[in-house]
Scaffold this motif. Structure first.
Motif, short mmCIF file in Angstrom:
data_model
loop_
_atom_site.label_atom_id
_atom_site.label_comp_id
_atom_site.label_asym_id
_atom_site.label_seq_id
_atom_site.Cartn_x
_atom_site.Cartn_y
_atom_site.Cartn_z
N ILE A 112 2.99 10.64 -9.78
CA ILE A 112 2.03 11.12 -10.78
C ILE A 112 1.75 12.60 -10.56
N GLU A 113 1.53 12.99 -9.31
CA GLU A 113 1.23 14.39 -9.00
C GLU A 113 2.42 15.28 -9.34
N ASN A 114 3.62 14.79 -9.10
CA ASN A 114 4.81 15.55 -9.47
C ASN A 114 4.87 15.77 -10.98
N GLY A 115 4.49 14.73 -11.74
CA GLY A 115 4.45 14.86 -13.19
C GLY A 115 3.41 15.88 -13.64
N LEU A 116 2.24 15.85 -13.03
CA LEU A 116 1.19 16.81 -13.38
C LEU A 116 1.60 18.24 -13.00
N PHE A 117 2.27 18.38 -11.86
CA PHE A 117 2.77 19.68 -11.43
C PHE A 117 3.77 20.23 -12.44
N LEU A 118 4.68 19.37 -12.88
CA LEU A 118 5.69 19.79 -13.85
C LEU A 118 5.06 20.11 -15.20
N ALA A 119 4.01 19.36 -15.56
CA ALA A 119 3.31 19.63 -16.82
C ALA A 119 2.66 21.01 -16.78
N ALA A 120 2.05 21.35 -15.65
CA ALA A 120 1.42 22.66 -15.51
C ALA A 120 2.47 23.78 -15.60
N GLN A 121 3.62 23.54 -14.98
CA GLN A 121 4.70 24.52 -15.05
C GLN A 121 5.20 24.68 -16.48
N SER A 122 5.27 23.56 -17.20
CA SER A 122 5.82 23.57 -18.54
C SER A 122 4.87 24.23 -19.55
N MET A 123 3.57 24.02 -19.36
CA MET A 123 2.60 24.47 -20.35
C MET A 123 2.11 25.89 -20.12
N ALA A 163 0.80 -1.22 0.00
CA ALA A 163 0.00 0.00 0.00
C ALA A 163 0.84 1.27 0.00
N LEU A 164 1.93 1.29 0.74
CA LEU A 164 2.76 2.49 0.80
C LEU A 164 3.35 2.85 -0.56
N MET A 165 3.70 1.84 -1.34
CA MET A 165 4.25 2.09 -2.66
C MET A 165 3.18 2.62 -3.61
N GLN A 166 1.93 2.30 -3.34
CA GLN A 166 0.84 2.90 -4.11
C GLN A 166 0.83 4.41 -3.89
N GLY A 167 1.08 4.81 -2.64
CA GLY A 167 1.16 6.23 -2.33
C GLY A 167 2.35 6.90 -3.00
N VAL A 168 3.47 6.20 -3.03
CA VAL A 168 4.67 6.74 -3.70
C VAL A 168 4.39 6.95 -5.19
N GLY A 169 3.70 5.99 -5.81
CA GLY A 169 3.32 6.14 -7.21
C GLY A 169 2.40 7.31 -7.43
N LEU A 170 1.44 7.50 -6.51
CA LEU A 170 0.50 8.62 -6.62
C LEU A 170 1.23 9.96 -6.52
N ILE A 171 2.19 10.06 -5.62
CA ILE A 171 2.96 11.30 -5.48
C ILE A 171 3.78 11.56 -6.74
#
Length: 211
Positions: free
Chosen positions: A153-164, A143-151
């Protein structure tokens, strides 16, 4: 410089797929978030936009300090320093990660997504982070690694918003950081409850809850 920073972000995500112990994910995630804060700080320096400075500061404090501290506390509390459990083998996951990285760069080049002058070099990396974060959630059983994966993903979305578009409005950014912090706290609490009930964090054991 931007390309090297993007490569560091991708390397950290792939590294998360190669760890042996769950506890190893915490410093890697903190490093990934620290690099993410550097990208926002670099964009602020180049553009002078105040909300980018706030985003960089919040990323540094919340994502690279507070969230790793919560995950570290949870791991120490339930003593899950043992090895991770994967669906695929270590080498198969590395191969899939490389394929996803190539796919991320290919998709970005084919879709011709809008990007800013200083954020364009990070756009392929942001899409790839989302792909790799999703794979982390699929590949790991605990379960904890599921949370790591979710974070991730959020980091990727954050970077996408910064990039676009150099990020989102300040109030939206603040709301997202608060939601992310609450989510990690909930993940920590659920991990404690799952471990106390099943003496394991393997989510496959939760199938016994089916009526």
């Amino acid at each position: 410089m931007e390309q090297w920073i993007a490569m560091l972000l991708l390397a950290s995500a792939i590294w998360l797929l190669q760890i042996r112990k769950i506890s190893d994910s915490v410093p890697i995630l903190a490093f990934q978030s620290f690099v993410l804060a550097l990208t926002a700080g670099a964009m602020w320096h180049q553009t002078g936009l105040l909300h980018l400075f706030v985003a960089a500061l919040l990323t540094l404090i919340v994502k690279s300090m507070i969230i790793p501290a919560i995950l570290h506390y949870t791991i120490r509390k339930i003593d899950v320093h043992r090895q991770v459990e994967r669906v695929t083998s270590k080498y198969a996951s590395l191969l899939i990660a490389i394929i996803l990285a190539v796919a991320g760069f290919y998709v970005t080049s084919r879709l011709h997504l809008p990007s800013t002058k200083f954020g364009a070099p990070y756009l392929p990396a942001s899409v790839t982070l989302v792909f790799l974060g999703t794979f982390i959630m699929i590949d790991h059983k605990k379960a904890l690694m599921q949370g790591v994966g979710l974070i991730t993903i959020e980091n990727g979305l954050f970077l996408a918003a910064q990039s676009m578009s150099y990020g989102m409005p300040l109030m939206v950014e603040l709301g997202i950081f608060f939601d992310m912090l609450v989510t990690v706290v909930i993940i920590g609490i659920l991990s404690l409850r799952i471990h106390s009930a099943f003496e394991s964090l393997n989510i496959e054991k939760m199938s016994s809850l089916k009526g």
